[in-house]
Structure formats: C-alpha cells, structure tokens
Design an enzyme around this catalytic site. Structure first.
Site, PDB file in Angstrom:
ATOM      1  N   THR A 148       8.713   5.287   4.611  1.00  0.00           N
ATOM      2  CA  THR A 148       8.086   6.197   3.666  1.00  0.00           C
ATOM      3  C   THR A 148       8.271   5.624   2.276  1.00  0.00           C
ATOM      4  O   THR A 148       8.025   6.594   1.203  1.00  0.00           O
ATOM      5  CB  THR A 148       8.659   7.520   3.721  1.00  0.00           C
ATOM      6  OG1 THR A 148      10.275   7.485   3.599  1.00  0.00           O
ATOM      7  CG2 THR A 148       8.487   8.179   5.249  1.00  0.00           C
ATOM      8  N   TRP A 149       8.647   4.445   1.928  1.00  0.00           N
ATOM      9  CA  TRP A 149       8.881   4.147   0.811  1.00  0.00           C
ATOM     10  C   TRP A 149       7.548   4.048  -0.061  1.00  0.00           C
ATOM     11  O   TRP A 149       6.485   3.708   0.311  1.00  0.00           O
ATOM     12  CB  TRP A 149       9.401   2.557   0.417  1.00  0.00           C
ATOM     13  CG  TRP A 149       9.936   2.378  -0.797  1.00  0.00           C
ATOM     14  CD1 TRP A 149      10.373   3.135  -2.098  1.00  0.00           C
ATOM     15  CD2 TRP A 149      10.474   1.029  -1.145  1.00  0.00           C
ATOM     16  NE1 TRP A 149      10.861   2.449  -2.899  1.00  0.00           N
ATOM     17  CE2 TRP A 149      10.807   1.079  -2.452  1.00  0.00           C
ATOM     18  CE3 TRP A 149      10.333  -0.367  -0.508  1.00  0.00           C
ATOM     19  CZ2 TRP A 149      11.237   0.041  -3.311  1.00  0.00           C
ATOM     20  CZ3 TRP A 149      10.893  -1.324  -1.262  1.00  0.00           C
ATOM     21  CH2 TRP A 149      11.175  -1.178  -2.483  1.00  0.00           C
TER      22      TRP A 149
ATOM     23  N   LEU B 130       5.775  -5.858   7.479  1.00  0.00           N
ATOM     24  CA  LEU B 130       4.490  -6.230   7.307  1.00  0.00           C
ATOM     25  C   LEU B 130       4.602  -7.239   5.774  1.00  0.00           C
ATOM     26  O   LEU B 130       3.696  -7.425   5.162  1.00  0.00           O
ATOM     27  CB  LEU B 130       3.654  -5.437   7.377  1.00  0.00           C
ATOM     28  CG  LEU B 130       3.437  -4.571   8.176  1.00  0.00           C
ATOM     29  CD1 LEU B 130       2.343  -3.313   7.953  1.00  0.00           C
ATOM     30  CD2 LEU B 130       2.634  -5.166   9.410  1.00  0.00           C
TER      31      LEU B 130
ATOM     32  N   TYR C 179      13.030  -3.729   8.086  1.00  0.00           N
ATOM     33  CA  TYR C 179      12.144  -3.039   6.827  1.00  0.00           C
ATOM     34  C   TYR C 179      11.390  -4.188   6.472  1.00  0.00           C
ATOM     35  O   TYR C 179      11.651  -5.584   6.611  1.00  0.00           O
ATOM     36  CB  TYR C 179      12.958  -2.464   5.714  1.00  0.00           C
ATOM     37  CG  TYR C 179      13.862  -3.057   4.797  1.00  0.00           C
ATOM     38  CD1 TYR C 179      13.420  -4.048   3.804  1.00  0.00           C
ATOM     39  CD2 TYR C 179      15.293  -2.927   4.803  1.00  0.00           C
ATOM     40  CE1 TYR C 179      13.936  -4.590   2.857  1.00  0.00           C
ATOM     41  CE2 TYR C 179      16.003  -3.595   3.912  1.00  0.00           C
ATOM     42  CZ  TYR C 179      15.415  -4.514   3.076  1.00  0.00           C
ATOM     43  OH  TYR C 179      16.238  -5.090   1.933  1.00  0.00           O
TER      44      TYR C 179
ATOM     45  N   TYR D  68      13.806   7.277  -2.528  1.00  0.00           N
ATOM     46  CA  TYR D  68      12.202   7.223  -2.584  1.00  0.00           C
ATOM     47  C   TYR D  68      11.719   8.149  -3.394  1.00  0.00           C
ATOM     48  O   TYR D  68      11.622   9.644  -3.024  1.00  0.00           O
ATOM     49  CB  TYR D  68      11.643   6.976  -1.049  1.00  0.00           C
ATOM     50  CG  TYR D  68      12.135   5.855  -0.417  1.00  0.00           C
ATOM     51  CD1 TYR D  68      12.735   4.692  -0.905  1.00  0.00           C
ATOM     52  CD2 TYR D  68      12.124   5.876   0.925  1.00  0.00           C
ATOM     53  CE1 TYR D  68      13.138   3.829  -0.225  1.00  0.00           C
ATOM     54  CE2 TYR D  68      12.739   5.002   1.857  1.00  0.00           C
ATOM     55  CZ  TYR D  68      13.169   3.730   1.406  1.00  0.00           C
ATOM     56  OH  TYR D  68      13.875   2.836   1.692  1.00  0.00           O
TER      57      TYR D  68
HETATM   58  N1  LIG Z   1      16.897  -0.290   3.431  1.00  0.00           N
HETATM   59  C1  LIG Z   1      15.940  -0.683   2.381  1.00  0.00           C
HETATM   60  O1  LIG Z   1      16.832  -1.337   1.515  1.00  0.00           O
HETATM   61  C2  LIG Z   1      14.835  -0.711   2.498  1.00  0.00           C
HETATM   62  C3  LIG Z   1      13.874  -1.478   1.614  1.00  0.00           C
HETATM   63  C4  LIG Z   1      12.463  -1.605   1.769  1.00  0.00           C
HETATM   64  C5  LIG Z   1      11.832  -0.913   2.662  1.00  0.00           C
HETATM   65  N2  LIG Z   1      12.611  -0.032   3.498  1.00  0.00           N
HETATM   66  C6  LIG Z   1      12.087   1.116   4.536  1.00  0.00           C
HETATM   67  O2  LIG Z   1      11.049   0.173   5.353  1.00  0.00           O
HETATM   68  C7  LIG Z   1       9.650   0.741   5.229  1.00  0.00           C
HETATM   69  C8  LIG Z   1       8.930  -0.336   5.331  1.00  0.00           C
HETATM   70  O3  LIG Z   1       8.890  -1.258   4.271  1.00  0.00           O
HETATM   71  P1  LIG Z   1       7.749  -1.256   3.101  1.00  0.00           P
HETATM   72  O4  LIG Z   1       7.110  -0.175   3.073  1.00  0.00           O
HETATM   73  O5  LIG Z   1       8.394  -1.910   1.658  1.00  0.00           O
HETATM   74  O6  LIG Z   1       6.835  -2.627   3.334  1.00  0.00           O
HETATM   75  P2  LIG Z   1       5.844  -2.829   4.845  1.00  0.00           P
HETATM   76  O7  LIG Z   1       6.059  -1.745   5.722  1.00  0.00           O
HETATM   77  O8  LIG Z   1       6.129  -4.331   5.247  1.00  0.00           O
HETATM   78  O9  LIG Z   1       4.460  -2.826   4.329  1.00  0.00           O
HETATM   79  C9  LIG Z   1       3.830  -1.509   3.795  1.00  0.00           C
HETATM   80  C10 LIG Z   1       2.367  -2.170   3.258  1.00  0.00           C
HETATM   81  O10 LIG Z   1       1.560  -2.250   4.327  1.00  0.00           O
HETATM   82  C11 LIG Z   1       0.439  -1.567   4.390  1.00  0.00           C
HETATM   83  N3  LIG Z   1       0.056  -1.474   5.765  1.00  0.00           N
HETATM   84  C12 LIG Z   1       0.713  -0.596   6.583  1.00  0.00           C
HETATM   85  N4  LIG Z   1       0.006  -0.678   7.970  1.00  0.00           N
HETATM   86  C13 LIG Z   1      -0.905  -1.493   7.938  1.00  0.00           C
HETATM   87  C14 LIG Z   1      -2.000  -2.217   8.768  1.00  0.00           C
HETATM   88  N5  LIG Z   1      -2.178  -1.857   9.834  1.00  0.00           N
HETATM   89  N6  LIG Z   1      -2.688  -3.152   8.158  1.00  0.00           N
HETATM   90  C15 LIG Z   1      -2.651  -3.538   7.060  1.00  0.00           C
HETATM   91  N7  LIG Z   1      -1.694  -2.953   6.160  1.00  0.00           N
HETATM   92  C16 LIG Z   1      -0.914  -1.862   6.334  1.00  0.00           C
HETATM   93  C17 LIG Z   1       0.648  -0.325   3.789  1.00  0.00           C
HETATM   94  O11 LIG Z   1      -0.431   0.045   3.310  1.00  0.00           O
HETATM   95  P3  LIG Z   1      -0.752   1.879   3.246  1.00  0.00           P
HETATM   96  O12 LIG Z   1       0.488   2.421   2.619  1.00  0.00           O
HETATM   97  O13 LIG Z   1      -2.123   1.790   2.154  1.00  0.00           O
HETATM   98  O14 LIG Z   1      -1.320   2.141   4.697  1.00  0.00           O
HETATM   99  C18 LIG Z   1       1.595  -0.776   2.425  1.00  0.00           C
HETATM  100  O15 LIG Z   1       0.922  -1.415   1.508  1.00  0.00           O
HETATM  101  C19 LIG Z   1       9.869   1.383   3.748  1.00  0.00           C
HETATM  102  O16 LIG Z   1       8.748   2.339   3.875  1.00  0.00           O
HETATM  103  C20 LIG Z   1      11.084   1.942   3.917  1.00  0.00           C
HETATM  104  O17 LIG Z   1      11.178   3.236   4.671  1.00  0.00           O
HETATM  105  C21 LIG Z   1      14.131   0.146   3.474  1.00  0.00           C
END
Ligand SMILES: NC(=O)c1ccc[n+]([C@@H]2O[C@H](COP(=O)([O-])OP(=O)(O)OC[C@H]3O[C@@H](n4cnc5c(N)ncnc54)[C@H](OP(=O)(O)O)[C@@H]3O)[C@@H](O)[C@H]2O)c1
Length: 285
Positions: A21-22, A197, A194, A55
């Site tokens: 949900t970031w 993608l 995390y 977030y």
């Molecule tokens: N613990 C930590 O320190 C930490 C750090 C970073 C992240 N996190 C957690 O991990 C989660 C995931 O990481 P993230 O959000 O940074 O990156 P991610 O999930 O690798 O990438 C998110 C991006 O990918 C796009 N996307 C999603 N599904 C897709 C698909 N099927 N095809 C093409 N593009 C797609 C999204 O676009 P749309 O939004 O437009 O769909 C968004 O731009 C976070 O949301 C958070 O909850 C934790």
C-alpha cells in the site's frame, strides 16, 4: 497449475502474493480507485494487506480501513509497521493504537518494526509482547533486518517469536540469497518480499523489458510483471507484496499465483540475473 501458499508461524497459510500500500492515501482523487483495487485483490485471494504508519502519514492505513468496511476485516491478514523511533515503551503502544484507529479495527494480525533505530531489539521485543498480551496484535516481526541483525535478534530473550523479516527482493536484487534467505528458510520463517516488481522497473532499469523476462512471459502467455512475481514466489517460504492501485493490475498479480516457472525458465533468469556470489549489504528503499 498450482496456487502457492506461505505459512506464518507454522500455522496460518496464506496465498504467497499479498497487497502492498505504499503511496496509497496520498491523493484524494485516487482514493476510490485504491479502495476498489484492494477490494478486488481480496476477492481474488490476495488476502494479506501490508501497510505502515509511515505511508502517507497514516493515509494509507485509512484507505485500507475504508476498503475493509462492510465485513471484510476478518477475511484479511492485516500487517502494519511501526516507525523505529516509536518502537519501544509507551510510544509503541500509542503508535499501534493510532494505526488501529485509522484501520478501523481492534487488532493487527502482524506488527513489524519498520527498520532498526535507536531502541534496542530487546526493548522492541518487550513492547511487541505487551501488545500481544493487550490483544492489539496477534504476532510481530521485523523489516529491513540483515543476516547479522537477525542473529542478534535470535539472541535476545523472546526474539525467536519473530514470524517474518520483510525485505527488498526482486529478480534484479538478489543479495538476500547469499545468507539471509537460506537462514530464514532453515528457521521455517517466511520472508516477505517488498518491491517484488522493482517498483515497476524503476529500481532496476530494463528489468521488465529484459529479453529473458519477455521471452518467458510470452511462453507462459503472461506479462513481465507476472513473471517477476512468479519468480519471487518460486523460492521456498517467500511471499511477494506488490502494490497495485488498479483492478487490472491486482487481477494480473493474483493470476501470477498460478504460474509455475520451469527449471529451464529459472536457469535462464539465473543467467541473466545471477545469484550473489558474495555478501552484499541488504538492499533497501
Ligand atoms: N518494509 C519496507 O521498508 C518497505 C519498503 C518498500 C515497500 N514496502 C511494501 O512493499 C510493497 C511493494 O513495494 P512497492 O510498492 O515499493 O513496489 P512494487 O510493488 O515493486 O511496485 C509497485 C509499482 O508496480 C506497479 N504494478 C503493480 N502491479 C503491476 C502489474 N501487474 N503490471 C505492471 N505494473 C504493476 C504499480 O502500479 P499501480 O500502482 O499503478 O498499479 C506500482 O507503480 C509496498 O507497497 C509496501 O507495502 C515495504
């Protein structure tokens, strides 16, 4: 074709893809779209939702709270995270209560230390156990702790009750495979990946258009993003938590649960993006 599960604390089996949900809750005009995407994800079986007080300054938790209205709370495994500077004593109790209010619930399934800060691991473990006794959280874990930090945590009294380490992991960033991941697998402790993608390729230029990824995607009648997710969850005990703010992306991500990469696919991806041959510091964003 099989769906893959990951088991938390040896008992709670969940689909190996959840929802991040970031960046949610930052823009009012996107809010309904985000709520709809989270609900579509739950419907499609992506029942773990990962959020954090960080977030959108609590705004993402509010979006999740809204998505869970109308009886969905008990269908999800809800994870939130505490800032390091809140991860001890009364501050942790207050931070957790504020998260619960924003999420519109009275308990978290899992509460994570977001990253290491000034509180000792012992102080954090102690307050996590207090929160469990108070019924505010069911279990606790950590995030962004490297191999050495985990060894330290294991030596802290009660530290071995930790149920996961949430760390950055994607095809273009495989450092954890050197030591942290094998160790977690040995403990039977799931790793939550995390940025699976690589933030839609932003963290690793060319990852989604790489010819190896594109060819394998074509062969599976899948998208590059689905191949990245299928690769992450092909590792034992690893769950991916992609963030998606559209129903189309969420449904695509859920369908990746059914993709099984062959030994040849995996070998080709290894050639293109080799596993680490030496220790590297834990990658983070
Ligand atoms: N613990 C930590 O320190 C930490 C750090 C970073 C992240 N996190 C957690 O991990 C989660 C995931 O990481 P993230 O959000 O940074 O990156 P991610 O999930 O690798 O990438 C998110 C991006 O990918 C796009 N996307 C999603 N599904 C897709 C698909 N099927 N095809 C093409 N593009 C797609 C999204 O676009 P749309 O939004 O437009 O769909 C968004 O731009 C976070 O949301 C958070 O909850 C934790």
């Amino acid at each position: 074709m099989t769906d893959k599960n990951v088991c938390f604390a040896g008992e709670i089996a969940l689909p190996a893809i959840g929802q991040g949900t970031w960046y949610m809750g930052e823009n009012d005009r996107q809010r309904q779209k985000e709520v709809d995407a989270l609900r579509a994800g739950i419907e499609a079986g992506l029942t773990l939702i990962d959020t954090a007080e960080m977030y959108a300054d609590g705004g993402a938790e509010e979006v999740v709270g809204e998505a869970l209205r109308g009886g969905l709370r008990d269908k999800v495994y809800l994870v939130s995270k505490v800032y390091p500077w809140n991860a001890g004593g009364k501050k942790a109790i207050a931070a957790c209560e504020a998260s619960l209010r924003r999420l519109n619930t009275d308990y978290l399934d899992l509460y994570l230390l977001h990253w290491r800060g000034n509180y000792s691991l012992a102080e954090t473990v102690e307050v996590m156990e207090t929160l469990i006794q108070q019924g505010k959280i069911r279990r606790w874990g950590v995030s962004n702790l490297d191999y050495g930090d985990m060894q330290e945590l294991w030596r802290v009294q009660g530290g071995q009750a930790c149920v996961t380490d949430q760390v950055l992991y994607h095809l273009g960033s495989r450092g954890i495979e050197y030591d942290l991941l094998p160790w977690c697998q040995q403990q039977g402790m799931p790793v939550m990946a995390y940025c699976p993608l690589a933030q839609a390729g932003r963290l690793r230029d060319g990852l989604l258009n790489h010819s190896a990824v594109a060819d394998i995607a074509r062969a599976h009648n899948a998208t590059a993003a689905q191949i990245l997710l299928a690769w992450v969850i092909s590792h034992q005990g690893v769950m991916a938590i992609p963030k998606a703010a559209s129903v189309a992306h969420v449904e695509e991500n859920a369908a990746a649960l059914k993709i099984v990469l062959s030994a040849e696919d995996l070998a080709r991806l290894d050639d293109a993006f080799p596993a680490p041959g030496r220790k590297t510091p834990l990658d983070m964003v």
